[in-house]
Design a protein around this motif. Structure first.
Motif, mmCIF file in Angstrom:
data_model
loop_
_atom_site.group_PDB
_atom_site.id
_atom_site.type_symbol
_atom_site.label_atom_id
_atom_site.label_comp_id
_atom_site.label_asym_id
_atom_site.label_seq_id
_atom_site.Cartn_x
_atom_site.Cartn_y
_atom_site.Cartn_z
ATOM 1 N N GLY A 41 14.206 4.407 5.210
ATOM 2 C CA GLY A 41 13.078 3.890 6.036
ATOM 3 C C GLY A 41 12.168 4.953 6.549
ATOM 4 N N GLN A 42 11.914 5.866 5.463
ATOM 5 C CA GLN A 42 10.733 7.062 5.829
ATOM 6 C C GLN A 42 9.461 6.133 5.911
ATOM 7 O OE1 GLN A 42 10.926 9.962 6.008
ATOM 8 N NE2 GLN A 42 8.844 10.667 6.233
ATOM 9 N N ALA A 43 8.868 6.524 7.312
ATOM 10 C CA ALA A 43 7.763 5.793 7.355
ATOM 11 C C ALA A 43 6.373 6.619 6.610
ATOM 12 C CB ALA A 43 7.407 6.073 8.863
ATOM 13 N N ASP A 44 5.516 5.580 6.479
ATOM 14 C CA ASP A 44 4.108 6.339 5.550
ATOM 15 C C ASP A 44 3.520 7.162 6.704
ATOM 16 O OD1 ASP A 44 4.179 4.829 3.510
ATOM 17 O OD2 ASP A 44 3.343 3.167 4.546
ATOM 18 N N ASP A 45 3.064 8.339 6.089
ATOM 19 C CA ASP A 45 2.058 9.204 7.012
ATOM 20 C C ASP A 45 0.869 8.683 7.175
ATOM 21 O OD1 ASP A 45 4.290 11.207 7.121
ATOM 22 O OD2 ASP A 45 3.546 12.202 5.212
ATOM 23 N N GLY A 46 0.128 8.878 8.417
ATOM 24 C CA GLY A 46 -1.300 8.456 8.656
ATOM 25 C C GLY A 46 -1.305 6.878 8.781
ATOM 26 N N PRO A 47 -2.469 6.435 8.829
ATOM 27 C CA PRO A 47 -2.931 5.075 9.087
ATOM 28 C C PRO A 47 -2.385 4.183 8.076
ATOM 29 C CG PRO A 47 -4.854 6.154 8.310
ATOM 30 C CD PRO A 47 -3.742 7.289 8.470
ATOM 31 N N GLY A 48 -2.292 2.840 8.537
ATOM 32 C CA GLY A 48 -1.704 1.896 7.478
ATOM 33 C C GLY A 48 -2.998 1.276 6.558
ATOM 34 N N TRP A 49 -2.386 0.312 5.827
ATOM 35 C CA TRP A 49 -3.652 -0.221 4.850
ATOM 36 C C TRP A 49 -3.567 -1.634 5.031
ATOM 37 C CZ3 TRP A 49 -3.255 -3.834 0.929
ATOM 38 C CH2 TRP A 49 -4.223 -4.001 0.222
ATOM 39 N N LEU B 193 2.415 3.558 0.836
ATOM 40 C CA LEU B 193 3.140 2.683 -0.007
ATOM 41 C C LEU B 193 3.855 1.652 0.876
ATOM 42 C CD1 LEU B 193 5.004 4.636 -2.837
ATOM 43 C CD2 LEU B 193 2.641 3.705 -2.888
ATOM 44 N N ARG B 194 4.195 1.880 1.836
ATOM 45 C CA ARG B 194 5.084 0.904 2.641
ATOM 46 C C ARG B 194 4.083 -0.411 3.251
ATOM 47 N NH1 ARG B 194 10.436 1.870 4.463
ATOM 48 N NH2 ARG B 194 9.744 0.702 6.431
ATOM 49 N N SER B 195 2.929 0.304 3.503
ATOM 50 C CA SER B 195 1.786 -0.748 4.117
ATOM 51 C C SER B 195 1.404 -1.491 3.068
ATOM 52 C CB SER B 195 1.018 0.173 4.797
ATOM 53 O OG SER B 195 1.072 0.933 5.809
ATOM 54 N N VAL B 196 0.897 -0.882 1.815
ATOM 55 C CA VAL B 196 0.554 -1.776 0.808
ATOM 56 C C VAL B 196 1.777 -2.732 0.060
ATOM 57 C CG1 VAL B 196 -0.480 -1.704 -1.333
ATOM 58 C CG2 VAL B 196 -1.024 0.259 0.182
ATOM 59 N N LEU B 197 2.954 -2.348 0.040
ATOM 60 C CA LEU B 197 3.827 -3.259 -0.544
ATOM 61 C C LEU B 197 4.077 -4.315 0.451
ATOM 62 C CD1 LEU B 197 6.589 -0.614 -1.890
ATOM 63 C CD2 LEU B 197 5.342 -2.302 -3.157
ATOM 64 N N ALA B 198 3.886 -4.296 1.886
ATOM 65 C CA ALA B 198 3.898 -5.475 2.634
ATOM 66 C C ALA B 198 2.959 -6.481 2.463
ATOM 67 C CB ALA B 198 3.617 -4.917 4.123
ATOM 68 N N HIS B 199 1.959 -6.394 1.654
ATOM 69 C CA HIS B 199 0.966 -7.338 1.256
ATOM 70 C C HIS B 199 1.024 -7.552 -0.095
ATOM 71 C CE1 HIS B 199 -0.878 -7.060 5.193
ATOM 72 N NE2 HIS B 199 -0.718 -5.669 4.966
ATOM 73 N N ALA B 200 1.746 -6.854 -1.076
ATOM 74 C CA ALA B 200 1.627 -7.037 -2.407
ATOM 75 C C ALA B 200 2.536 -8.015 -3.090
ATOM 76 C CB ALA B 200 2.419 -5.836 -3.090
ATOM 77 N N SER B 201 2.140 -8.595 -4.015
ATOM 78 C CA SER B 201 2.675 -9.612 -4.802
ATOM 79 C C SER B 201 3.422 -8.811 -5.868
ATOM 80 C CB SER B 201 1.699 -10.620 -5.316
ATOM 81 O OG SER B 201 1.087 -11.265 -4.395
#
Length: 405
Positions: free
Chosen positions: A217-225, A292-300
């Motif tokens: 569960g390593q969180a993304d650094d910085g703002p989300g996407w 990556l985690r923020s983008v993957l939350a929306h990725a198909s």
């Protein structure tokens, strides 16, 4: 030595795929009141400090250079000697930096000799960390890798030198002969693996000495996407941190999806400048780094190299993959993904514009694959992550205390 307030020594290998899963475990153990000491290189020192752990530099630092473009049998024969030399080189610094023996030694499987030697000298329990598949009598990662790299010549001079150096290190350790044998084989080692048991080859055959905790569960650094408001399907493209010096591959991805009903997010890494891709179409964005985690939350779909870190992030998010493996270990990961029906493989020498476009289209339309990925997501999220890894460390500490008592 008390299991509730112990001094824990961590020796992760200083490469992203090895370090990143460890950081949340350090933070969890610090939060539980332990004193945690972790060795790292300058690239990761600030990340380690942010967990609350005390950081010491590896000296000399083990190489974190990207692997060669082609890993063949010759390279596989040389790799153990390189790692052995790096492991032996850091031993004096580790011992000199500590103010006394820690209560447990937690080491990356790549630094197996370093961790086992120190634990044996100090008569402390040891724990092995694996960021990838682990081996037993039913599955051997090295054998699987040789299927892709080629069979190693057992008379290779690097293997002979490895055997000589290892024998010298073990017999010169001052340990009793029976301890020397165990030092090499590690049959009794307790191992924490950063993948779920359901993803491990022959997972049901591993005993209680193996804990499969999944990604930590390593969180993304910085703002989300956030995705654009036009509602297009999102395709994430990344080659991870070791094989990302591939501007032609990224340019092919741009050509494959230009002006199609996809929004494409390309994570280039540190070795390709976005300017090398030229002018991008409106539906493509490219960055050296993306969350990556923020983008993957929306990725198909996730188009990646099938490194284990990328695979675990995708499965945690429930995103099916198209994978283009580059190295033997990535080929093994790709085999497991296809065995389980979680991804489609495009071979590196077949990764044309058309092949990439077709593979992504097929995966995006595959409802059965999406269902299988969602089931695996359940296993990934239930594996326990950093909290379960910390529980396992504390359990080994308690077992050691009971053994002393």
């Amino acid at each position: 030595m008390t299991a509730t307030a112990s001094h824990l020594l961590f020796l992760p290998y200083p490469a992203y795929g090895h370090m990143m899963p460890v950081l949340p475990v350090l933070a969890e153990l610090v939060a539980r009141g332990h004193r945690v000491t972790c060795f790292a290189t300058d690239d990761f020192a600030d990340r380690v400090r942010a967990t609350g752990a005390q950081v010491h530099p590896y000296d000399p630092p083990p190489s974190a250079d990207p692997p060669p473009g082609v890993i063949d049998a010759d390279e596989c024969a040389r790799a153990p000697l390189k790692l052995l030399n790096a492991s032996l080189a850091v031993l004096p610094t580790i011992e000199a930096c500590l103010d006394g023996p820690p209560d447990v030694v937690v080491y990356d499987t790549t630094l197996w000799l370093t961790g086992r030697l120190l634990a044996a000298r100090w008569q402390r329990p040891s724990i092995q960390l694996s960021p990838t598949f682990v081996s037993n009598d039913h599955f051997n990662l090295s054998d699987q890798q040789q299927e892709y790299a080629g069979q190693i010549d057992r008379s290779h001079p690097a293997l002979a030198e490895f055997a000589t150096r290892l024998t010298e290190a073990v017999t010169g350790s001052g340990l009793p002969e029976e301890r020397q044998v165990e030092l090499f084989h590690g049959r009794e080692e307790f191992t924490i693996a950063f993948l779920p048991r359901e993803f491990q080859f022959a997972g049901e055959t591993f005993d209680e000495r193996h804990v499969f905790v999944g990604p930590t569960g390593q969180a993304d650094d910085g703002p989300g996407w956030r995705p654009p408001p036009d509602g297009r399907n999102v395709l994430l493209v990344s080659l991870g941190t070791t094989v990302n010096n591939q501007p032609d591959f990224f340019r092919d991805c741009v050509r494959a999806f230009a002006n199609l009903p996809w929004h494409v997010v390309i994570a280039l890494g540190a070795r390709v400048d976005p300017a090398e891709l030229g002018e991008l179409p409106p539906n493509v964005e490219a960055h050296r780094w993306v969350p990556l985690r923020s983008v993957l939350a929306h990725a198909s779909v996730f188009l990646c190299q099938s490194g284990m870190g990328s695979v675990m992030q995708a499965l945690h998010a429930g995103v099916p993959m198209v994978v283009v493996p580059h190295h033997p270990e990535q080929h093994v990961n790709a085999r497991r993904l296809t065995d389980l029906g979680l991804a489609r493989v495009v071979q590196r020498d077949e990764a044309s514009v058309e092949a990439l476009r077709d593979a992504v289209s097929v995966v995006a339309a595959d409802a059965a694959m999406r269902d299988r990925v969602h089931r695996m997501r359940g296993h990934v999220r239930a594996a326990g992550g950093a909290a379960r890894a910390a529980d396992a460390v504390e359990r080994q500490l308690r077992a050691a205390l009971e053994g002393v008592a």
